[in-house]
Design an enzyme around this catalytic site. Structure first.
Site, PDB file in Angstrom:
ATOM      1  N   ARG A  72       7.668   3.858  -5.032  1.00  0.00           N
ATOM      2  CA  ARG A  72       7.848   2.923  -3.907  1.00  0.00           C
ATOM      3  C   ARG A  72       6.789   1.821  -3.926  1.00  0.00           C
ATOM      4  O   ARG A  72       7.063   0.680  -3.559  1.00  0.00           O
ATOM      5  CB  ARG A  72       7.836   3.674  -2.570  1.00  0.00           C
ATOM      6  CG  ARG A  72       8.205   2.772  -1.394  1.00  0.00           C
ATOM      7  CD  ARG A  72       8.360   3.527  -0.102  1.00  0.00           C
ATOM      8  NE  ARG A  72       7.108   4.142   0.315  1.00  0.00           N
ATOM      9  CZ  ARG A  72       6.981   4.952   1.365  1.00  0.00           C
ATOM     10  NH1 ARG A  72       8.058   5.257   2.091  1.00  0.00           N
ATOM     11  NH2 ARG A  72       5.822   5.469   1.690  1.00  0.00           N
ATOM     12  N   ARG A 108      -8.585 -19.880  -0.545  1.00  0.00           N
ATOM     13  CA  ARG A 108      -7.485 -19.682   0.391  1.00  0.00           C
ATOM     14  C   ARG A 108      -6.500 -20.852   0.423  1.00  0.00           C
ATOM     15  O   ARG A 108      -6.753 -21.888   1.054  1.00  0.00           O
ATOM     16  CB  ARG A 108      -8.042 -19.456   1.800  1.00  0.00           C
ATOM     17  CG  ARG A 108      -6.963 -19.142   2.818  1.00  0.00           C
ATOM     18  CD  ARG A 108      -7.512 -19.043   4.235  1.00  0.00           C
ATOM     19  NE  ARG A 108      -6.443 -18.794   5.175  1.00  0.00           N
ATOM     20  CZ  ARG A 108      -5.635 -19.738   5.670  1.00  0.00           C
ATOM     21  NH1 ARG A 108      -5.799 -20.995   5.312  1.00  0.00           N
ATOM     22  NH2 ARG A 108      -4.679 -19.402   6.530  1.00  0.00           N
ATOM     23  N   HIS A 138      -2.022 -20.896   0.768  1.00  0.00           N
ATOM     24  CA  HIS A 138      -0.948 -19.932   1.030  1.00  0.00           C
ATOM     25  C   HIS A 138      -0.170 -19.549  -0.230  1.00  0.00           C
ATOM     26  O   HIS A 138       0.125 -18.382  -0.452  1.00  0.00           O
ATOM     27  CB  HIS A 138       0.024 -20.479   2.075  1.00  0.00           C
ATOM     28  CG  HIS A 138      -0.526 -20.479   3.467  1.00  0.00           C
ATOM     29  ND1 HIS A 138      -1.572 -21.282   3.850  1.00  0.00           N
ATOM     30  CD2 HIS A 138      -0.180 -19.755   4.556  1.00  0.00           C
ATOM     31  CE1 HIS A 138      -1.853 -21.060   5.125  1.00  0.00           C
ATOM     32  NE2 HIS A 138      -1.023 -20.132   5.577  1.00  0.00           N
ATOM     33  N   LYS A 184       6.433  -1.977   2.003  1.00  0.00           N
ATOM     34  CA  LYS A 184       5.256  -1.360   2.627  1.00  0.00           C
ATOM     35  C   LYS A 184       4.087  -2.338   2.503  1.00  0.00           C
ATOM     36  O   LYS A 184       3.168  -2.160   1.695  1.00  0.00           O
ATOM     37  CB  LYS A 184       4.957  -0.001   1.983  1.00  0.00           C
ATOM     38  CG  LYS A 184       4.165   0.915   2.907  1.00  0.00           C
ATOM     39  CD  LYS A 184       4.297   2.363   2.498  1.00  0.00           C
ATOM     40  CE  LYS A 184       3.348   3.305   3.206  1.00  0.00           C
ATOM     41  NZ  LYS A 184       3.419   3.312   4.654  1.00  0.00           N
ATOM     42  N   GLU A 201      12.579   2.415  13.951  1.00  0.00           N
ATOM     43  CA  GLU A 201      11.649   3.446  13.464  1.00  0.00           C
ATOM     44  C   GLU A 201      10.404   3.405  14.327  1.00  0.00           C
ATOM     45  O   GLU A 201      10.328   2.634  15.283  1.00  0.00           O
ATOM     46  CB  GLU A 201      11.307   3.211  11.987  1.00  0.00           C
ATOM     47  CG  GLU A 201      10.602   1.890  11.735  1.00  0.00           C
ATOM     48  CD  GLU A 201      10.224   1.647  10.277  1.00  0.00           C
ATOM     49  OE1 GLU A 201      10.098   2.610   9.504  1.00  0.00           O
ATOM     50  OE2 GLU A 201      10.028   0.456   9.932  1.00  0.00           O
ATOM     51  N   TYR A 229       0.825  -1.209   0.000  1.00  0.00           N
ATOM     52  CA  TYR A 229       0.000   0.000   0.000  1.00  0.00           C
ATOM     53  C   TYR A 229       0.860   1.260   0.000  1.00  0.00           C
ATOM     54  O   TYR A 229       2.081   1.202   0.184  1.00  0.00           O
ATOM     55  CB  TYR A 229      -0.940   0.001   1.209  1.00  0.00           C
ATOM     56  CG  TYR A 229      -0.278   0.355   2.530  1.00  0.00           C
ATOM     57  CD1 TYR A 229       0.546  -0.551   3.193  1.00  0.00           C
ATOM     58  CD2 TYR A 229      -0.454   1.613   3.113  1.00  0.00           C
ATOM     59  CE1 TYR A 229       1.153  -0.223   4.390  1.00  0.00           C
ATOM     60  CE2 TYR A 229       0.151   1.947   4.317  1.00  0.00           C
ATOM     61  CZ  TYR A 229       0.951   1.025   4.953  1.00  0.00           C
ATOM     62  OH  TYR A 229       1.560   1.358   6.136  1.00  0.00           O
ATOM     63  N   LEU A 240      11.229   1.145   6.909  1.00  0.00           N
ATOM     64  CA  LEU A 240      10.681   1.624   5.642  1.00  0.00           C
ATOM     65  C   LEU A 240      11.411   2.925   5.321  1.00  0.00           C
ATOM     66  O   LEU A 240      11.504   3.810   6.189  1.00  0.00           O
ATOM     67  CB  LEU A 240       9.176   1.900   5.781  1.00  0.00           C
ATOM     68  CG  LEU A 240       8.549   2.368   4.470  1.00  0.00           C
ATOM     69  CD1 LEU A 240       8.305   1.189   3.543  1.00  0.00           C
ATOM     70  CD2 LEU A 240       7.259   3.122   4.713  1.00  0.00           C
TER      71      LEU A 240
HETATM   72  N1  PDD Z   1       3.126   5.132   7.299  1.00  0.00           N
HETATM   73  N2  PDD Z   1       7.765   3.698   8.705  1.00  0.00           N
HETATM   74  C1  PDD Z   1       6.619   2.993   8.667  1.00  0.00           C
HETATM   75  C2  PDD Z   1       6.583   1.644   9.284  1.00  0.00           C
HETATM   76  C3  PDD Z   1       5.477   3.550   8.054  1.00  0.00           C
HETATM   77  O1  PDD Z   1       4.334   2.855   7.997  1.00  0.00           O
HETATM   78  C4  PDD Z   1       5.551   4.858   7.502  1.00  0.00           C
HETATM   79  C5  PDD Z   1       4.377   5.501   6.821  1.00  0.00           C
HETATM   80  C6  PDD Z   1       6.773   5.555   7.575  1.00  0.00           C
HETATM   81  C7  PDD Z   1       6.940   6.924   6.990  1.00  0.00           C
HETATM   82  O2  PDD Z   1       6.932   6.876   5.572  1.00  0.00           O
HETATM   83  P1  PDD Z   1       6.469   8.124   4.687  1.00  0.00           P
HETATM   84  O3  PDD Z   1       7.267   9.285   5.106  1.00  0.00           O
HETATM   85  O4  PDD Z   1       6.746   7.686   3.304  1.00  0.00           O
HETATM   86  O5  PDD Z   1       4.989   8.312   4.965  1.00  0.00           O
HETATM   87  C8  PDD Z   1       7.861   4.934   8.165  1.00  0.00           C
HETATM   88  C9  PDD Z   1       1.927   5.580   6.624  1.00  0.00           C
HETATM   89  C10 PDD Z   1       1.745   7.057   6.682  1.00  0.00           C
HETATM   90  C11 PDD Z   1       0.740   4.804   7.149  1.00  0.00           C
HETATM   91  O6  PDD Z   1       0.906   3.607   7.330  1.00  0.00           O
HETATM   92  O7  PDD Z   1      -0.334   5.376   7.346  1.00  0.00           O
END
Ligand code: PDD
Length: 284
Positions: A51, A99, A101, A146, A178, A32, A202
Site C-alpha cells: 500500500r 519551497r 509548490h 495514505k 470512515e 506513510y 482508505l
Molecule cells: N491509520 N482510515 C484512515 C483514515 C486511517 O488513517 C487508517 C489507519 C485506517 C485503517 O487502516 P489500517 O487498518 O490499514 O491501519 C483507515 C493509522 C493507523 C494511523 O494513521 O495511525
C-alpha cells in the site's frame, strides 16, 4: 537508546536531523504507513508495504528501496529497539528542496524515515467498547492515498476527543465514510455493512482482514455506503485499524448502540482477529 532509520542509515534518535526544507514539513508532500508488531513480529507487513508503494505511485513519488528492503529495514528497527508489542511507522517525502509548490527540478532524492515504538494492545477498550462522534467529512477526494496531509483528520479527532470520544466518524453528504484514523463497520439484522473501498476512504489492511474473516465465519457482507441515520440504528458498530484492531463502538453521538455493550458479531470478529494474529505471528 532509540534507533531511527533516516535516509538510508540507522541513527540514534538524538542524532537525527531533518532539513527544514523537507517537503513533508512544508507541504505534507509524502505518504506513510503504520505496521503492527506482535511478539516481535511484523503483522501483515507485505500488505502495508504494498500500500505504501501504491500511495507513493498515486502522488508520482518513486520509493528508492524495494519492498523486500523495506521489510528488512522494519525488522531491523524492531530488533534494535527491542519491540515486543508496538508498531513501525514509516514515511517518505518528496525530499529536500527550496519551497515551491511544483515538484523540484532537477528532481531530488525522496526522504525516507522510520521508527519502531512500544505500545500495548488496547485490550480494556476492546472489551468495554468506546464512544464516537460524527463530524463533517471535509477532506479532499483522494482519501484512498495514505497521505501525510492529515489536517482534516487531526481537526476531526480533536473535536471527538474534546467531546470525550475515542474517534471521529466522518459523514460526507449524509453518508458515513470512515473514522479519522479507522474504518467503520455496522451490523444490521446479521448483515455486516462497510463503505466500499473507493476514493472516499482508505482501504484499511485491518478492514480487508476483517472482511475476509467475516466471509469465513459465514457473515453476510455488504460493501455499500450507509447514512448517519442508518448508523444510528445499527444493531452493532465497530471500527478497525492497525492499532485499534476490532474496536466495538457503544455510543454514536448521543445514541447508545444496540444494548450499549459490544455486539455479538463484533466480539466474534474480535476473537477471529486475535487468533489470526497468533497464527500469522507463530508462522512468521
Ligand atoms: N491509520 N482510515 C484512515 C483514515 C486511517 O488513517 C487508517 C489507519 C485506517 C485503517 O487502516 P489500517 O487498518 O490499514 O491501519 C483507515 C493509522 C493507523 C494511523 O494513521 O495511525
Amino acid at each position: 537508546m532509540t534507533v531511527y532509520f533516516v535516509d538510508g542509515q540507522f541513527v540514534e534518535k538524538e542524532h537525527v536531523s531533518i532539513s527544514i526544507d523537507d517537503r513533508g514539513y512544508y507541504f505534507g508532500d509524502g505518504v506513510y504507513e503504520v505496521i503492527k508488531v506482535y511478539d516481535g513480529e511484523l503483522y501483515t507487513s507485505e500488505e502495508h508495504i504494498a500500500r505504501l508503494f501504491e500511495s507513493a505511485a498515486k502522488i508520482k513519488l518513486a520509493i528508492p528501496y524495494s519492498e523486500a528492503q523495506l521489510i528488512e529495514m522494519a525488522k531491523q528497527l524492531v530488533v534494535s529497539n527491542s519491540i515486543s508489542v508496538g508498531h513501525v511507522y514509516m514515511q517518505v517525502t518528496r525530499g529536500v528542496a527550496p519551497r515551491v509548490h511544483q515538484f523540484p527540478t532537477p528532481a531530488v532524492a525522496p526522504m525516507f524515515t522510520a521508527y519502531a515504538l512500544d505500545g500495548a494492545r488496547p485490550t480494556e477498550e476492546m472489551q468495554k467498547g468506546v464512544k464516537v462522534k460524527s463530524v463533517e467529512d471535509f477532506r479532499w477526494l483522494r482519501c484512498d492515498i495514505k497521505s501525510l496531509n492529515l489536517l482534516a483528520n487531526v481537526m476531526a479527532k480533536q473535536e471527538a476527543v474534546e467531546s470525550g470520544c475515542k474517534e471521529a466518524v466522518f459523514v460526507r453528504d449524509g453518508y458515513v465514510t470512515e473514522g479519522a484514523s479507522t474504518n467503520l463497520f455496522g451490523v444490521k439484522d446479521g448483515v455486516l455493512y462497510t463503505h466500499p473501498a473507493n476514493n472516499f476512504i482508505l482501504n484499511g489492511i485491518t478492514r480487508q482482514v476483517v472482511l475476509r474473516l467475516s466471509r469465513e465465519l459465514g457473515v453476510a457482507v455488504r460493501e455499500e455506503p450507509f447514512t448517519l441515520e442508518a448508523a444510528l440504528v445499527m444493531d452493532e458498530l465497530f471500527m478497525t485499524s492497525t492499532t485499534l484492531e476490532v474496536m466495538p463502538i457503544i455510543q454514536l453521538d448521543d445514541k447508545m448502540v444496540g444494548s450499549g455493550r459490544p455486539g455479538e458479531i463484533t466480539l466474534q470478529l474480535q476473537k477471529a482477529f486475535a487468533s489470526q494474529i497468533s497464527t500469522v505471528v507463530a508462522g512468521a
